[in-house]
Design an enzyme around this catalytic site. Structure first.
Site, mmCIF file in Angstrom:
data_model
loop_
_atom_site.group_PDB
_atom_site.id
_atom_site.type_symbol
_atom_site.label_atom_id
_atom_site.label_comp_id
_atom_site.label_asym_id
_atom_site.label_seq_id
_atom_site.Cartn_x
_atom_site.Cartn_y
_atom_site.Cartn_z
ATOM 1 N N LYS A 138 0.823 -1.209 0.000
ATOM 2 C CA LYS A 138 0.000 0.000 0.000
ATOM 3 C C LYS A 138 0.864 1.270 0.000
ATOM 4 O O LYS A 138 0.433 2.318 -0.472
ATOM 5 C CB LYS A 138 -0.920 0.022 1.226
ATOM 6 C CG LYS A 138 -1.822 -1.206 1.405
ATOM 7 C CD LYS A 138 -2.975 -1.217 0.443
ATOM 8 C CE LYS A 138 -4.116 -2.150 0.844
ATOM 9 N NZ LYS A 138 -3.798 -3.584 0.856
HETATM 10 C C1 LIG Z 1 -4.448 -4.736 0.319
HETATM 11 C C2 LIG Z 1 -3.642 -5.985 0.250
HETATM 12 C C3 LIG Z 1 -3.876 -6.980 -0.726
HETATM 13 C C4 LIG Z 1 -5.027 -6.883 -1.710
HETATM 14 O O1 LIG Z 1 -4.831 -5.888 -2.687
HETATM 15 P P1 LIG Z 1 -6.078 -5.335 -3.542
HETATM 16 O O2 LIG Z 1 -5.529 -4.200 -4.317
HETATM 17 O O3 LIG Z 1 -7.094 -4.905 -2.521
HETATM 18 O O4 LIG Z 1 -6.561 -6.444 -4.382
HETATM 19 C C5 LIG Z 1 -3.027 -8.079 -0.775
HETATM 20 N N1 LIG Z 1 -2.013 -8.222 0.108
HETATM 21 C C6 LIG Z 1 -1.763 -7.301 1.075
HETATM 22 C C7 LIG Z 1 -0.645 -7.540 2.027
HETATM 23 C C8 LIG Z 1 -2.560 -6.151 1.180
HETATM 24 O O5 LIG Z 1 -2.301 -5.253 2.145
#
Ligand SMILES: *Cc1c(COP(=O)(O)O)cnc(C)c1O
Length: 501
Positions: free
Chosen positions: A116
């Site tokens: 993120k």
């Molecule tokens: C948010 C997240 C995901 C999922 O990603 P999306 O963009 O919501 O599909 C997968 N792995 C981790 C560690 C995350 O924080």
């Protein structure tokens, strides 16, 4: 470059408007009306650039209202080498497993140890400049509901950014101890964190209600403030994610891993809200040579079923898994894919979204499904397969991956088995540091339930595997807890006003 709404394609906005607004008034999402095209020689030119330069080039195509100098300043602030351990925001690591060789694209070297950061380090800069350009000139109040990773990454991205305040709500019992600790010690003059007595859905619903509450909005406007969103429905969060797919391909070109110019790769993405994999789809549509996009889910496999059958049905039990950031039953960004797969038929998309709201289910037509299946392959696995993937990769390669990445590794194995495609070079997206989910990773390696507190578990995992512990996790130990507040589900609006003083 303009953007239109997935539920009403005649609603057209500029890039700064799309970013400042986050979501359309009718609940639809903003999508680019056209996509820039990259040729083989464009890719060759990008290959010689740094990550920041690659980012500026791609961002410029989507944000014509921003000057080159502005974008350079944004990228320099977001992807400064000292913010990412090792200095490279998105390194590739080659791992073999039996017959397979896969490149793990590690997107968790940033300040909060999850992918993120790749978007949330940049979004505050894009958002504050967008607000200036749209003439709002107001202070932005970022409200975020989190199931763990987004909250911390948003706090870290917005901390002390002039012209912004951020407030994060998380479910009291719905995040890991490490995630709770990361948020409770958050530094910054403009940040606030509050636990709510409820689950993630309660937090999310509460935030949406505050967003649309006219009384709260009016109180904010009196103080020269407005709400904005840091969730992946915002185009400003999706756009930075396109960059690392190009960057990964460029790195493969640079290191001579591709046999011929334009050779196609597969991309495997552990998926929840469908944001990360959608960015890979956009990269492909822009000319990145991609064979298949593989969507990996955990036991909450609503997307696996959809991509295989065309039926989206959220009426099913919710599973709390060891890959909690993918525990999602309504994947918001799928709406953007539907828009593109119907050739921009916003009426049809609006209809499906209405059905989803009313009945929790919709089914796309055969033509749309056929287009989707040309591009995507989908699979899922449960917690025991996830742990097995962690254990096997560690035993064969001494490579330690987190629970979300492990879902992708497992599903890639399924893909190869079912399709026989073991030759296409494959990038598996690694979304979090294993130390963020230490108890589950420990359990996978030792076969025993983990004991002790979150820091004892980190120490045990490090001693056992020798994998380096990221600095931001080491530093948490000595930080002072700043936020212990909690509120009832229906007390969230009060909490917001109290925070704003
Ligand atoms: C948010 C997240 C995901 C999922 O990603 P999306 O963009 O919501 O599909 C997968 N792995 C981790 C560690 C995350 O924080």
């Amino acid at each position: 470059m303009k953007y239109c709404c997935t539920r009403n394609s005649s609603e057209v906005v500029s890039a700064p408007q799309a970013i400042a607004q986050g979501i359309s008034g009718d609940g639809g999402l903003f999508v680019p009306q056209s996509l820039p095209q990259y040729t083989q020689s464009d890719l060759a030119a990008l290959a010689h650039c740094t990550y920041q330069e690659r980012a500026v080039k791609i961002l410029a195509d989507f944000l014509p209202e921003f000057t080159r100098e502005e974008l350079e300043a944004c990228a320099a602030a977001a992807y400064a080498p000292e913010k990412f351990s090792g200095g490279n925001p998105a390194p590739l690591s080659l791992q073999q497993e039996g017959e397979l060789s896969m490149y793990l694209l590690e997107l968790w070297h940033g300040p909060t140890c999850a992918f993120k950061d790749m978007a949330l380090q940049l979004l505050p800069h894009l958002l504050t400049r967008s607000l200036q350009k749209t003439g709002e000139g107001k202070e932005a109040v970022i409200l975020t509901a989190t199931s763990g990773d987004t909250g911390k990454a948003a706090l870290e991205g917005f901390r002390d950014v002039p012209g912004t305040k951020i407030l994060v709500f998380y479910p009291e019992h719905g995040v890991s101890d490490m995630q709770k600790c990361q948020m409770a010690v958050q530094e910054g003059e403009n940040v606030s964190v509050c636990a709510i007595e409820g689950n993630f859905d309660d937090a999310q619903t509460g935030v949406k209600q505050i967003f649309t509450d006219p009384a709260v909005k009016a109180r904010l406007a009196e103080r020269g403030m407005m709400f904005s969103s840091a969730n992946s429905i915002n185009w400003g969060r999706l756009l930075p994610q396109i960059v690392y797919y190009f960057s990964a391909y460029c790195d493969l070109m640079q290191t001579g891993e591709l046999e011929a110019p334009g050779e196609k790769i597969n991309i495997v993405v552990p998926t929840g809200n469908f944001g990360n994999i959608l960015a890979a789809y956009y990269a492909r549509e822009m000319g990145l040579p991609v064979h298949r996009l593989v969507c990996a889910s955990n036991a909450n496999n609503v997307l696996t079923e959809f991509l295989r059958t065309g039926v989206y049905d959220r009426n099913r039990p919710f599973h709390a898994t060891i890959s909690p950031s993918m525990d999602i039953l309504v994947s918001s960004n799928l709406e953007r894919l539907l828009y593109h797969m119907t050739g921009g038929d916003s009426g049809r998309v609006a209809g499906w979204m209405q059905q989803l709201n009313r009945t929790g289910r919709y089914q796309v037509d055969g033509a749309a499904l056929a287009r989707i299946q040309e591009l995507f392959w989908a699979g899922c696995c449960g917690d025991s397969e996830t742990k097995e993937a962690i254990r096997t990769l560690f035993q064969t390669e001494r490579y330690l991956c987190d629970t979300h990445t492990a879902v992708a590794v497992n599903v890639y194995g399924q893909y190869v088995k079912e399709t026989g495609d073991s030759r296409t070079p494959t990038v598996v997206v690694s979304t979090a540091s294993p130390y963020k989910f230490a108890p589950s990773v420990l359990e996978a390696i030792t076969g025993q339930p983990a004991s002790g507190d979150e820091f004892a578990q980190v120490d045990e995992l490090a001693a056992l595997t020798g994998a380096p512990v990221p600095e931001p996790i080491l530093r948490l130990r000595d930080k002072k807890v700043r936020f212990t507040g909690r509120c009832a589900k229906d007390g969230m609006a009060q909490a917001v006003l109290a925070m704003l003083g």
